[in-house]
Design a protein around this motif. Sequence first.
Motif, PDB file in Angstrom:
ATOM      1  N   PRO A 111     -34.311  86.121 -79.008  1.00 40.26           N
ATOM      2  CA  PRO A 111     -34.171  85.321 -77.789  1.00 40.26           C
ATOM      3  C   PRO A 111     -35.176  84.186 -77.644  1.00 40.26           C
ATOM      4  O   PRO A 111     -34.800  83.073 -77.259  1.00 40.26           O
ATOM      5  N   ALA A 112     -36.444  84.415 -77.941  1.00 40.95           N
ATOM      6  CA  ALA A 112     -37.446  83.364 -77.761  1.00 40.95           C
ATOM      7  C   ALA A 112     -37.174  82.187 -78.693  1.00 40.95           C
ATOM      8  O   ALA A 112     -37.292  81.018 -78.289  1.00 40.95           O
ATOM      9  N   ILE A 113     -36.796  82.487 -79.927  1.00 39.29           N
ATOM     10  CA  ILE A 113     -36.494  81.412 -80.879  1.00 39.29           C
ATOM     11  C   ILE A 113     -35.204  80.714 -80.490  1.00 39.29           C
ATOM     12  O   ILE A 113     -35.089  79.484 -80.546  1.00 39.29           O
ATOM     13  N   ARG A 114     -34.208  81.488 -80.069  1.00 40.89           N
ATOM     14  CA  ARG A 114     -32.928  80.899 -79.656  1.00 40.89           C
ATOM     15  C   ARG A 114     -33.132  79.922 -78.502  1.00 40.89           C
ATOM     16  O   ARG A 114     -32.585  78.811 -78.515  1.00 40.89           O
ATOM     17  N   CYS A 115     -33.916  80.302 -77.508  1.00 37.07           N
ATOM     18  CA  CYS A 115     -34.163  79.415 -76.364  1.00 37.07           C
ATOM     19  C   CYS A 115     -34.850  78.133 -76.810  1.00 37.07           C
ATOM     20  O   CYS A 115     -34.506  77.034 -76.346  1.00 37.07           O
ATOM     21  N   LYS A 116     -35.814  78.259 -77.724  1.00 33.80           N
ATOM     22  CA  LYS A 116     -36.511  77.085 -78.243  1.00 33.80           C
ATOM     23  C   LYS A 116     -35.544  76.172 -78.995  1.00 33.80           C
ATOM     24  O   LYS A 116     -35.541  74.944 -78.803  1.00 33.80           O
ATOM     25  N   VAL A 117     -34.716  76.750 -79.860  1.00 35.75           N
ATOM     26  CA  VAL A 117     -33.772  75.956 -80.648  1.00 35.75           C
ATOM     27  C   VAL A 117     -32.748  75.284 -79.741  1.00 35.75           C
ATOM     28  O   VAL A 117     -32.429  74.094 -79.913  1.00 35.75           O
ATOM     29  N   PRO A 148     -24.760  90.914 -85.982  1.00 38.94           N
ATOM     30  CA  PRO A 148     -25.948  91.765 -85.886  1.00 38.94           C
ATOM     31  C   PRO A 148     -25.666  93.060 -85.131  1.00 38.94           C
ATOM     32  O   PRO A 148     -24.768  93.122 -84.291  1.00 38.94           O
ATOM     33  N   LYS A 149     -26.457  94.061 -85.427  1.00 38.28           N
ATOM     34  CA  LYS A 149     -26.350  95.343 -84.724  1.00 38.28           C
ATOM     35  C   LYS A 149     -27.343  95.436 -83.565  1.00 38.28           C
ATOM     36  O   LYS A 149     -27.280  96.376 -82.772  1.00 38.28           O
ATOM     37  N   SER A 150     -28.221  94.450 -83.453  1.00 42.76           N
ATOM     38  CA  SER A 150     -29.214  94.445 -82.391  1.00 42.76           C
ATOM     39  C   SER A 150     -28.687  93.658 -81.189  1.00 42.76           C
ATOM     40  O   SER A 150     -28.388  92.462 -81.313  1.00 42.76           O
ATOM     41  N   PRO A 151     -28.579  94.286 -80.009  1.00 44.50           N
ATOM     42  CA  PRO A 151     -28.021  93.595 -78.846  1.00 44.50           C
ATOM     43  C   PRO A 151     -28.764  92.322 -78.472  1.00 44.50           C
ATOM     44  O   PRO A 151     -28.148  91.361 -78.002  1.00 44.50           O
ATOM     45  N   GLU A 152     -30.077  92.269 -78.704  1.00 45.62           N
ATOM     46  CA  GLU A 152     -30.845  91.095 -78.278  1.00 45.62           C
ATOM     47  C   GLU A 152     -30.474  89.839 -79.078  1.00 45.62           C
ATOM     48  O   GLU A 152     -30.751  88.722 -78.647  1.00 45.62           O
ATOM     49  N   LEU A 153     -29.844  90.022 -80.229  1.00 43.63           N
ATOM     50  CA  LEU A 153     -29.446  88.878 -81.048  1.00 43.63           C
ATOM     51  C   LEU A 153     -28.073  88.324 -80.648  1.00 43.63           C
ATOM     52  O   LEU A 153     -27.677  87.264 -81.145  1.00 43.63           O
ATOM     53  N   LEU A 154     -27.379  89.024 -79.785  1.00 46.29           N
ATOM     54  CA  LEU A 154     -26.045  88.613 -79.361  1.00 46.29           C
ATOM     55  C   LEU A 154     -26.150  87.748 -78.101  1.00 46.29           C
ATOM     56  O   LEU A 154     -27.172  87.734 -77.425  1.00 46.29           O
ATOM     57  N   MET A 155     -25.083  87.000 -77.794  1.00 41.77           N
ATOM     58  CA  MET A 155     -25.165  86.007 -76.725  1.00 41.77           C
ATOM     59  C   MET A 155     -24.085  86.229 -75.683  1.00 41.77           C
ATOM     60  O   MET A 155     -23.013  86.771 -75.972  1.00 41.77           O
ATOM     61  N   THR A 156     -24.388  85.776 -74.477  1.00 47.95           N
ATOM     62  CA  THR A 156     -23.426  85.813 -73.378  1.00 47.95           C
ATOM     63  C   THR A 156     -23.228  84.403 -72.849  1.00 47.95           C
ATOM     64  O   THR A 156     -24.097  83.535 -72.986  1.00 47.95           O
ATOM     65  N   LEU A 157     -22.098  84.175 -72.211  1.00 50.02           N
ATOM     66  CA  LEU A 157     -21.843  82.863 -71.632  1.00 50.02           C
ATOM     67  C   LEU A 157     -22.855  82.551 -70.538  1.00 50.02           C
ATOM     68  O   LEU A 157     -23.360  81.426 -70.447  1.00 50.02           O
ATOM     69  N   ALA A 158     -23.168  83.555 -69.724  1.00 50.86           N
ATOM     70  CA  ALA A 158     -24.138  83.322 -68.640  1.00 50.86           C
ATOM     71  C   ALA A 158     -25.492  82.893 -69.202  1.00 50.86           C
ATOM     72  O   ALA A 158     -26.124  81.957 -68.701  1.00 50.86           O
ATOM     73  N   GLY A 159     -25.944  83.563 -70.243  1.00 50.64           N
ATOM     74  CA  GLY A 159     -27.218  83.199 -70.842  1.00 50.64           C
ATOM     75  C   GLY A 159     -27.191  81.809 -71.449  1.00 50.64           C
ATOM     76  O   GLY A 159     -28.143  81.029 -71.301  1.00 50.64           O
ATOM     77  N   LEU A 160     -26.095  81.468 -72.113  1.00 46.41           N
ATOM     78  CA  LEU A 160     -25.979  80.144 -72.720  1.00 46.41           C
ATOM     79  C   LEU A 160     -25.900  79.049 -71.658  1.00 46.41           C
ATOM     80  O   LEU A 160     -26.432  77.954 -71.858  1.00 46.41           O
ATOM     81  N   CYS A 161     -25.254  79.337 -70.551  1.00 44.88           N
ATOM     82  CA  CYS A 161     -25.200  78.347 -69.466  1.00 44.88           C
ATOM     83  C   CYS A 161     -26.606  78.036 -68.956  1.00 44.88           C
ATOM     84  O   CYS A 161     -26.915  76.875 -68.632  1.00 44.88           O
ATOM     85  N   ASP A 162     -27.466  79.041 -68.898  1.00 41.12           N
ATOM     86  CA  ASP A 162     -28.854  78.802 -68.502  1.00 41.12           C
ATOM     87  C   ASP A 162     -29.589  77.973 -69.554  1.00 41.12           C
ATOM     88  O   ASP A 162     -30.304  77.021 -69.227  1.00 41.12           O
ATOM     89  N   GLU A 163     -29.422  78.344 -70.814  1.00 35.46           N
ATOM     90  CA  GLU A 163     -30.156  77.680 -71.890  1.00 35.46           C
ATOM     91  C   GLU A 163     -29.682  76.241 -72.107  1.00 35.46           C
ATOM     92  O   GLU A 163     -30.445  75.402 -72.583  1.00 35.46           O
TER      93      GLU A 163
END
Length: 200
Positions: A111-117, A148-163
């Motif tokens: 998540p931290a890297i995804r937000c930065k990117v 991925p099998k790790s939930p934190e690596l997956l994305m949601t529309l709500a999260g992407l709308c924020d980012e």
Amino acid sequence: MDAEFWNNRFATPQYIYGEAPNAFVAEMASQIPAGPVLCLAEGEGRNAVHLATLGHRVTAVDQSEAGLAKARRLAAASGVEIETVTADLEDFAIEPGVWAGIVATFAHLPPAIRCKVHAQAVRGLQPDGVFILEAYTPAQLAFDTGGPKSPELLMTLAGLCDELAELELLVGREIERDVIEGDGHTGRGAVVQVFARRHE
């Protein structure tokens, strides 16, 4: 899933995720303005090569040199050229205001890297430039068809709308679809798709 992992995965003549572009990228490609396109976590080059055949100057970034070597071979076989950059997205700096389009398909990052990117991607677009993304959602964990099998690596529309809040969201949806992309992604999948534009 570091560079060694991906180099080992791509160390085969077979294109693990196929040679055809991602279906959502292909659907949206005609709406990318004329100009350079940046493909993030581009792997074996299927999106980059497709966009180059449409006349874009394309730069493909991935941490796997093995994947990018296959991308260059695919480009040559398709009669186009692409630029490749071997880099981890955690360290790669997206030039601001440069890109007519930025593409990220199944670029699952912590998540931290995804937000930065994603913040850099927003700033990296030219006025009227577009961002195209497809990724697996947490619902993908119920399928055994890739991702991925790790939930934190997956994305949601709500999260992407924020980012991506500074962009105009033209397409934003969470859907189930048949993802047929080589042996790496084959079968029913739960994905989020985003097509967004930057305005000044």
